[in-house]
Each structure stands twice: as C-alpha cells, then as structure tokens.
Design a protein around this motif. Structure first.
Motif, PDB file in Angstrom:
ATOM      1  N   THR A 136       0.848  -1.186   0.000  1.00  0.00           N
ATOM      2  CA  THR A 136       0.000   0.000   0.000  1.00  0.00           C
ATOM      3  C   THR A 136       0.883   1.236   0.000  1.00  0.00           C
ATOM      4  O   THR A 136       1.774   1.358   0.843  1.00  0.00           O
ATOM      5  N   VAL A 137       0.639   2.135  -0.926  1.00  0.00           N
ATOM      6  CA  VAL A 137       1.427   3.349  -1.047  1.00  0.00           C
ATOM      7  C   VAL A 137       0.497   4.539  -0.913  1.00  0.00           C
ATOM      8  O   VAL A 137      -0.602   4.549  -1.480  1.00  0.00           O
ATOM      9  N   GLN A 138       0.916   5.533  -0.173  1.00  0.00           N
ATOM     10  CA  GLN A 138       0.092   6.717   0.031  1.00  0.00           C
ATOM     11  C   GLN A 138      -0.125   7.451  -1.284  1.00  0.00           C
ATOM     12  O   GLN A 138       0.779   7.535  -2.112  1.00  0.00           O
ATOM     13  N   PRO A 139      -1.328   8.042  -1.494  1.00  0.00           N
ATOM     14  CA  PRO A 139      -1.610   8.772  -2.739  1.00  0.00           C
ATOM     15  C   PRO A 139      -0.629   9.915  -2.987  1.00  0.00           C
ATOM     16  O   PRO A 139      -0.281  10.191  -4.143  1.00  0.00           O
ATOM     17  N   SER A 140      -0.171  10.579  -1.924  1.00  0.00           N
ATOM     18  CA  SER A 140       0.773  11.676  -2.105  1.00  0.00           C
ATOM     19  C   SER A 140       2.092  11.179  -2.677  1.00  0.00           C
ATOM     20  O   SER A 140       2.730  11.856  -3.497  1.00  0.00           O
ATOM     21  N   VAL A 141       2.501   9.974  -2.271  1.00  0.00           N
ATOM     22  CA  VAL A 141       3.735   9.399  -2.796  1.00  0.00           C
ATOM     23  C   VAL A 141       3.560   9.024  -4.262  1.00  0.00           C
ATOM     24  O   VAL A 141       4.452   9.241  -5.091  1.00  0.00           O
ATOM     25  N   VAL A 142       2.399   8.459  -4.604  1.00  0.00           N
ATOM     26  CA  VAL A 142       2.116   8.095  -6.000  1.00  0.00           C
ATOM     27  C   VAL A 142       2.130   9.344  -6.885  1.00  0.00           C
ATOM     28  O   VAL A 142       2.679   9.333  -7.991  1.00  0.00           O
ATOM     29  N   ALA A 143       1.534  10.451  -6.406  1.00  0.00           N
ATOM     30  CA  ALA A 143       1.532  11.704  -7.162  1.00  0.00           C
ATOM     31  C   ALA A 143       2.949  12.227  -7.347  1.00  0.00           C
ATOM     32  O   ALA A 143       3.309  12.741  -8.414  1.00  0.00           O
ATOM     33  N   GLU A 144       3.774  12.055  -6.322  1.00  0.00           N
ATOM     34  CA  GLU A 144       5.169  12.492  -6.413  1.00  0.00           C
ATOM     35  C   GLU A 144       5.924  11.659  -7.436  1.00  0.00           C
ATOM     36  O   GLU A 144       6.717  12.167  -8.220  1.00  0.00           O
ATOM     37  N   TRP A 145       5.669  10.342  -7.419  1.00  0.00           N
ATOM     38  CA  TRP A 145       6.291   9.472  -8.415  1.00  0.00           C
ATOM     39  C   TRP A 145       5.874   9.871  -9.824  1.00  0.00           C
ATOM     40  O   TRP A 145       6.690   9.838 -10.755  1.00  0.00           O
ATOM     41  N   ALA A 146       4.597  10.227  -9.995  1.00  0.00           N
ATOM     42  CA  ALA A 146       4.104  10.614 -11.321  1.00  0.00           C
ATOM     43  C   ALA A 146       4.879  11.813 -11.852  1.00  0.00           C
ATOM     44  O   ALA A 146       5.231  11.864 -13.039  1.00  0.00           O
ATOM     45  N   VAL A 147       5.156  12.781 -10.986  1.00  0.00           N
ATOM     46  CA  VAL A 147       5.937  13.956 -11.393  1.00  0.00           C
ATOM     47  C   VAL A 147       7.338  13.538 -11.812  1.00  0.00           C
ATOM     48  O   VAL A 147       7.859  13.978 -12.851  1.00  0.00           O
ATOM     49  N   VAL A 148       7.958  12.670 -11.016  1.00  0.00           N
ATOM     50  CA  VAL A 148       9.309  12.204 -11.327  1.00  0.00           C
ATOM     51  C   VAL A 148       9.324  11.438 -12.648  1.00  0.00           C
ATOM     52  O   VAL A 148      10.228  11.619 -13.481  1.00  0.00           O
ATOM     53  N   ILE A 149       8.327  10.603 -12.871  1.00  0.00           N
ATOM     54  CA  ILE A 149       8.256   9.808 -14.102  1.00  0.00           C
ATOM     55  C   ILE A 149       8.186  10.726 -15.323  1.00  0.00           C
ATOM     56  O   ILE A 149       8.921  10.545 -16.305  1.00  0.00           O
ATOM     57  N   GLU A 150       7.306  11.713 -15.287  1.00  0.00           N
ATOM     58  CA  GLU A 150       7.167  12.625 -16.425  1.00  0.00           C
ATOM     59  C   GLU A 150       8.450  13.409 -16.663  1.00  0.00           C
ATOM     60  O   GLU A 150       8.882  13.585 -17.817  1.00  0.00           O
ATOM     61  N   GLN A 151       9.050  13.889 -15.588  1.00  0.00           N
ATOM     62  CA  GLN A 151      10.286  14.657 -15.738  1.00  0.00           C
ATOM     63  C   GLN A 151      11.410  13.808 -16.317  1.00  0.00           C
ATOM     64  O   GLN A 151      12.181  14.275 -17.172  1.00  0.00           O
ATOM     65  N   GLU A 152      11.524  12.569 -15.875  1.00  0.00           N
ATOM     66  CA  GLU A 152      12.577  11.699 -16.384  1.00  0.00           C
ATOM     67  C   GLU A 152      12.333  11.310 -17.837  1.00  0.00           C
ATOM     68  O   GLU A 152      13.280  11.240 -18.636  1.00  0.00           O
ATOM     69  N   LEU A 153      11.088  11.057 -18.203  1.00  0.00           N
ATOM     70  CA  LEU A 153      10.785  10.719 -19.594  1.00  0.00           C
ATOM     71  C   LEU A 153      11.099  11.895 -20.525  1.00  0.00           C
ATOM     72  O   LEU A 153      11.624  11.718 -21.629  1.00  0.00           O
ATOM     73  N   ILE A 154      10.796  13.103 -20.069  1.00  0.00           N
ATOM     74  CA  ILE A 154      11.074  14.288 -20.883  1.00  0.00           C
ATOM     75  C   ILE A 154      12.568  14.582 -20.925  1.00  0.00           C
ATOM     76  O   ILE A 154      13.127  14.890 -21.983  1.00  0.00           O
ATOM     77  N   ARG A 155      13.227  14.460 -19.769  1.00  0.00           N
ATOM     78  CA  ARG A 155      14.652  14.780 -19.707  1.00  0.00           C
ATOM     79  C   ARG A 155      15.481  13.839 -20.580  1.00  0.00           C
ATOM     80  O   ARG A 155      16.367  14.267 -21.312  1.00  0.00           O
ATOM     81  N   THR A 156      15.167  12.557 -20.499  1.00  0.00           N
ATOM     82  CA  THR A 156      15.953  11.559 -21.231  1.00  0.00           C
ATOM     83  C   THR A 156      15.406  11.260 -22.619  1.00  0.00           C
ATOM     84  O   THR A 156      16.087  10.608 -23.411  1.00  0.00           O
ATOM     85  N   GLN A 157      14.160  11.725 -22.897  1.00  0.00           N
ATOM     86  CA  GLN A 157      13.459  11.374 -24.138  1.00  0.00           C
ATOM     87  C   GLN A 157      13.414   9.859 -24.340  1.00  0.00           C
ATOM     88  O   GLN A 157      13.508   9.347 -25.455  1.00  0.00           O
ATOM     89  N   LEU A 158      13.252   9.168 -23.226  1.00  0.00           N
ATOM     90  CA  LEU A 158      13.220   7.714 -23.254  1.00  0.00           C
ATOM     91  C   LEU A 158      12.030   7.197 -24.039  1.00  0.00           C
ATOM     92  O   LEU A 158      12.081   6.103 -24.623  1.00  0.00           O
ATOM     93  N   TYR A 159      10.958   7.973 -24.088  1.00  0.00           N
ATOM     94  CA  TYR A 159       9.751   7.529 -24.791  1.00  0.00           C
ATOM     95  C   TYR A 159       9.971   7.411 -26.293  1.00  0.00           C
ATOM     96  O   TYR A 159       9.184   6.758 -27.000  1.00  0.00           O
ATOM     97  N   LEU A 160      11.037   8.038 -26.814  1.00  0.00           N
ATOM     98  CA  LEU A 160      11.334   7.939 -28.247  1.00  0.00           C
ATOM     99  C   LEU A 160      12.166   6.700 -28.575  1.00  0.00           C
ATOM    100  O   LEU A 160      12.400   6.412 -29.755  1.00  0.00           O
ATOM    101  N   ASN A 161      12.599   5.992 -27.564  1.00  0.00           N
ATOM    102  CA  ASN A 161      13.390   4.783 -27.773  1.00  0.00           C
ATOM    103  C   ASN A 161      12.455   3.631 -28.151  1.00  0.00           C
ATOM    104  O   ASN A 161      11.557   3.293 -27.388  1.00  0.00           O
ATOM    105  N   PRO A 162      12.653   3.011 -29.311  1.00  0.00           N
ATOM    106  CA  PRO A 162      11.757   1.905 -29.719  1.00  0.00           C
ATOM    107  C   PRO A 162      11.774   0.732 -28.743  1.00  0.00           C
ATOM    108  O   PRO A 162      10.812  -0.030 -28.674  1.00  0.00           O
TER     109      PRO A 162
END
Length: 367
Positions: free
Chosen positions: A240-266
């Motif tokens: 069980t993970v607190q909703p605030s932690v999940v929201a924080e992870w979501a921010v980190v995920i988006e920032q990392e995907l944008i920073r690394t442009q990992l989503y463009l990797n096939p």
C-alpha cells in the motif's frame, strides 16, 4: 572458551558474507539492489553486536566486523544508480570498489585464527578503523558531489541519500575517536565511543526501513525483473502506497521521460524507466494503472503522438510521415497511424493537411 567464541564469530562472519553475495546476485536486476544489500548487511551487523553483548567475554576486545567498509561503497553505488543512471557499473569495477572489504575480510580471518593474546586483534582493529575513515570520507564526498550537482527534484530517494551521507560524515569523526581509544587505552575521552557507532548504524537502519516501507520495495525475495510479490486475490503487488507518494512518483516519471526522451526509444521498457527514475518496477505499474488510468505502453504512445503533433506543426511538409513514425519510436507506420488517429481523431496525413489549411487561411486574412 575465548577461542571457541572467536571461532563462532568467524563462522558467523563468513556465512554473513555468503548471504550478502547471494542477495546481491538475486537482486541484480533491481534498481535498489545496493540499498537491499546494505539493509541486510546492517541487520547482520546488529546481530553480530548483540552476540558480543550477550555472550562475549567483557574482558576480551571485540573484533570489528569488516562490514563498515561496505556501507560507503554501497551508498555511493546506490546514489550513482539514481543520479547517473547512464553509467553502467561493470563487474570489474564492482570488484575494484569491493577490494578493500575483501582485503579486510582476509585480515579479519587471520586475526581470528591467531591466539587471542598475540595482539593480532588489536592490530587489525587499528588498521580497520583507519581504512573505514578513509573509505567513509572518500565515498561520502563523491556522493555529496553527485547530489550537489544534480538537477533532479527532491524525492524520497534523494532525501535518503542526503541523510545517509551526512551520517557517514559523522561516522568519520566517531571513527577517529574510536581509533584514539584503541591506540591510547589509558586516556579517557569521557565515554565509550563504539556504542555511538552502533547508534548511528541503528539510525541509518531506521531511515532505510522507513524508505523501504514507503516505496514498497521487496526485500525478502529475489526476482528476475524486480517484480513484487503478487497477492493471492487480485494478482497485484501486495503493498500500500500513500496517494501523495504516487503523485510524487508521477511527477518524477514525467520529468525523467522528458529529460531523457526515453519515450522515443523503440526498445523502451518498464525496467529502463525504473532505472532512470529509481522507482521499483512494480510501483511504476501501480502509478500508470492507478494514477494515469493507462498502461505503460499506452502512456508512452500518447507521449510519442504529442511529440509527432509538435513536429508536424513545426516542420509541415519538410518531414515525411514515414521518417516521423520511426523518429517517434514506433516500429511501423501502421502502429503510428493507429495511435495517431486514436489520439487526434485523424490520420497523420489528415492532420497535416488540416494544419496547413488553417495556416494558409490565417496567412490569407488581410492585415
């Protein structure tokens, strides 16, 4: 009797090292494997101290366990995996960083095999404390340099790394005081220093437990891909993970995907994102399914289509749709067209035509 007790501590130490090596290789695909090994090392270290307190002879000098040389190295590797995930540590490099620990393990065995009155234990202790201070100072400085230069947002992982690094610097001072007491036993600093070292160890252990519980990191089982234990009912990770932690992870995920442009990797995968974001793989699944209400690949496809829309708006006819589909990370134009239409309601060619029509109408309006 003293010789028998030293033999027991020797066997315990060798078995502990074997268990830690097994844990290291069991969790080799986990982004948090260095933290997990450190967690179990502290557990074994505390048990070792309790053995000495409960059954050791008060007149006999306690043989320091060489685990103290592991902690700063594991903290450094854990921090590097978080701040510099592009650096892949080879086994040769890991062996080089672990060399001081293995050398002191040999010295520990040699000291245990000598008669207690020979002076080997006291000599080993002095060498050990000097080495610990140098290791703590070196790797804590390297770790502090990493988080000082980091542009990543503050996360539970970042906070844990900073807290443990500060404790390592504190242990350098305590190590100097312990060395002084060992070298000059007749001089009294007013209190026994070694219990303070174990107090720091217990505080660090508490910080790790809080982090592990908050992020739901599995520490009892090894998994091929870092998967969590599945619950009997629904097949989802049993944490069980607190909703605030999940929201924080979501921010980190988006920032990392944008920073690394990992989503463009096939070849992008949850494991790759887990390594970049320093978030357990099974927790990423919870974020995508629970927070975004999408699967990982649906989320990645949406980011790719948003990128394609920007590229079409910027370049128009200067980019071909075939090359754009591969630039976005899709393996085929068919997949690109299907996701594009599902996201925008139009095919890529229809969207570009509509975009150009709007642009031409805007240009034709008299100013």
């Amino acid at each position: 009797m003293e010789g028998l007790f030293v033999s027991v501590t020797l066997v315990y130490t060798l078995l502990s090292c074997g268990l830690l090596l097994a844990a290291f290789f069991n969790f080799r695909s986990q982004p948090n494997r260095y933290l997990i090994v450190g967690f179990w090392a502290v557990c074994l270290h505390i048990v070792y101290k309790l053995i000495w307190v409960g059954w050791g002879n008060p007149s006999q000098y306690e043989i320091p366990l060489p685990f103290g040389l592991m902690y700063p190295v594991l903290l450094y590797l854990f921090a590097r995996a978080y701040y510099r995930p592009e650096i892949a540590g080879s086994y040769r490099q890991l062996m080089f960083l672990s060399l001081p620990f293995f050398l002191h393990l040999v010295l520990f065995v040699a000291a245990c095999l000598q008669p207690t009155e020979s002076g080997w234990i006291a000599g080993y202790a002095k060498i050990y404390y000097v080495s610990c201070m140098l290791s703590l100072l070196t790797f804590s400085t390297l770790t502090a340099k990493m988080y000082t230069n980091s542009k990543k947002p503050s996360t539970p992982t970042d906070i844990l790394i900073r807290q443990l690094t500060m404790m390592c610097f504190g242990l350098v001072l305590l190590g100097y005081m312990v060395l002084y007491q060992v070298s000059v036993p007749d001089d009294d600093v007013g209190f026994e220093v070694r219990p303070m070292v174990y107090l720091f160890l217990a505080l660090g252990f508490g910080l790790m437990i809080r982090y592990i519980i908050t992020l739901g990191i599995p520490i009892f089982h090894g998994f091929n891909e870092g998967e969590a234990v599945l619950s009997k009912a629904g097949g989802e990770p049993n944490s069980t993970v607190q909703p605030s932690v999940v929201a924080e992870w979501a921010v980190v995920i988006e920032q990392e995907l944008i920073r690394t442009q990992l989503y463009l990797n096939p070849s992008v995968s949850l494991d790759m994102l887990a390594q970049e974001a320093a978030i357990p793989r099974h927790q990423l699944t919870q974020v995508f399914n629970g927070y975004y209400k999408k699967s990982f690949y649906q989320f990645i496809a949406a980011m790719r289509i948003e990128y394609a829309v920007r590229r079409i708006s910027e370049l128009g006819d200067k980019v071909t749709l075939d090359s754009l589909s591969y630039e976005c990370g899709f393996n085929s134009k068919t997949s690109f067209n299907r996701y594009f239409k599902a996201y925008t309601g139009m095919t890529p060619s229809e969207y570009r035509t509509a975009r150009q029509s709007i642009t031409n109408q805007t240009l034709s309006i008299p100013q």
